[in-house]
Design an enzyme around this catalytic site. Sequence first.
Site, PDB file in Angstrom:
ATOM      1  CG  ASP A 146      -1.880  -1.151   1.265  1.00  0.00           C
ATOM      2  OD1 ASP A 146      -1.707  -2.104   0.495  1.00  0.00           O
ATOM      3  OD2 ASP A 146      -2.803  -1.110   2.082  1.00  0.00           O
ATOM      4  CD  GLU A 168      -1.496  -6.054   8.816  1.00  0.00           C
ATOM      5  OE1 GLU A 168      -1.784  -5.480   9.898  1.00  0.00           O
ATOM      6  OE2 GLU A 168      -1.866  -5.628   7.709  1.00  0.00           O
TER       7      GLU A 168
HETATM    8  C1  2M8 Z   1      -3.345  -4.260   3.414  1.00  0.00           C
HETATM    9  O1  2M8 Z   1      -4.189  -3.528   2.551  1.00  0.00           O
HETATM   10  C2  2M8 Z   1      -5.510  -3.089   2.898  1.00  0.00           C
HETATM   11  C3  2M8 Z   1      -6.163  -2.582   1.619  1.00  0.00           C
HETATM   12  O2  2M8 Z   1      -6.222  -3.600   0.681  1.00  0.00           O
HETATM   13  C4  2M8 Z   1      -5.565  -1.997   3.921  1.00  0.00           C
HETATM   14  O3  2M8 Z   1      -4.519  -1.570   4.439  1.00  0.00           O
HETATM   15  O4  2M8 Z   1      -6.660  -1.567   4.231  1.00  0.00           O
HETATM   16  C5  2M8 Z   1      -2.131  -4.734   2.588  1.00  0.00           C
HETATM   17  O5  2M8 Z   1      -1.111  -5.195   3.421  1.00  0.00           O
HETATM   18  C6  2M8 Z   1      -2.552  -5.810   1.596  1.00  0.00           C
HETATM   19  O6  2M8 Z   1      -1.436  -6.333   0.942  1.00  0.00           O
HETATM   20  C7  2M8 Z   1      -3.310  -6.929   2.297  1.00  0.00           C
HETATM   21  O7  2M8 Z   1      -3.821  -7.812   1.333  1.00  0.00           O
HETATM   22  C8  2M8 Z   1      -4.439  -6.400   3.183  1.00  0.00           C
HETATM   23  C9  2M8 Z   1      -5.054  -7.493   4.050  1.00  0.00           C
HETATM   24  O8  2M8 Z   1      -4.036  -8.202   4.726  1.00  0.00           O
HETATM   25  O9  2M8 Z   1      -3.987  -5.360   4.030  1.00  0.00           O
END
Ligand code: 2M8
Length: 429
Positions: free
Chosen positions: A172, A402
């Site tokens: 992101d 995470e």
């Molecule tokens: C993160 O992205 C989401 C948006 O898609 C967020 O921050 O709201 C990123 O680390 C992405 O790579 C990942 O798939 C998601 C869920 O783990 O979180």
Amino acid sequence: TINGKLDAATAASLTDLATKTLIANDLGGYTVPTHGLYPFQWNWDSAITALGWMKSDERRAWQEIDVLFSGQWDDGMVPHILFHKDSTTYFPGPDVWGSDKKIKSTSISQPPVVATVMKEMLASAQDKTLAEQKVKALFSKVVDYHLWWYNDRDPENTGLVVTYHPWESGMDNSPSWDDALEAVPGVDWEYTRRDTSHVDSSQRPHKSEYDRFLYLVDFFKRNNFDSKVIYETCPYKMNDLGIIAILHRATKDLLKMGEQLDLNDARTDYLAQRLELTQTAVNTLWCEQSEYFYCKNVLTNSLAKVKTSAALLTVYAGLTSDEQTHIIKTATEDFIESSKFSVASTHPKEDKYEPQRYWRGPIWLHINWMIATGLKEAGFVTTAEKIQDDTRDLVLKSGYYEYFNPETGAGCGGKDFSWTAAIALHWLL
Ligand code: 2M8
């Protein structure tokens, strides 16, 4: 750890905890990344998580992929988030994205690791009948998905697909997007973020980035998700090395699966041609002077010259020449030596490196797995094992967070995280 290996009791308790983490995050057919912070089905999280389910419940693992493809758009796109059930704990939700499909979703995709995962699942399956039946049933949908990437995101046959949103890259707030994002206007409406109510804001992207992320979401909606219009007018267009490498590897894995199960059709020949184009075009992302691959801002035709771990995935993709393979292997070792734990998502010597701010430094275990897999296949077993040992140490020290701080090994972001538990089950235990 003893010689990088865990004793049996520790391994058993970590396996138990990882399995319980997946069960706790199971919403019935799909697994949320973690409750609260990410209450829906995410594309590449789901694929990685299926690898973890394979260890305890193969039927459930294949179901994860089935449910992911139940949200596929008619044009082949598999969305980055499927909003199966409403939730108030995440922003932006389905209303902001505004797509009108049967299953509510976002209008962008995510790194297409799913075909690679399916190939691993087929290879490791105890129940081969089930695995072959599932791959056969899913095969044409996965081909559609890959064709969508190549046709929709590279309509001019450059060999390099483009991405329209940092959320599509999955990385992101990587510093690779900073310059390109500056050209994107911010939204002029008020909104309330939810992420910073779950996780300390020092570990999350800034508001200035969210303003632009949301402008792009709105831009897709205002243009009725029209591929042609968006390709021609999107104010953000990047060649992302992460997506390019993961797609390239996954297309090869898809073709191999097809051959293995005799599933070839004319469309797979076309995919093979696309592979050849990428193999050549990737060199336009190579900087001779710094001997490194960089993402490219397509609108300004300029390389985003910050060293991130996305470039290390070129070996995993098989996109490097022999000489480049050695250079990237050495670069990976330099990443490893530059922080206590590896592999940092941004090189620790970069000015823009921040060890706990999301994709600007922290370690992500599924990326470690991909980098190490590539190095091992290229014959660099010691370096691959060093990454694997570091990854095991992180889990041992901090559990299934995470992501992880490369300096301290501390767990960051969401707790009890599905893809972290899944990578442990698949690769570490
Ligand atoms: C993160 O992205 C989401 C948006 O898609 C967020 O921050 O709201 C990123 O680390 C992405 O790579 C990942 O798939 C998601 C869920 O783990 O979180």
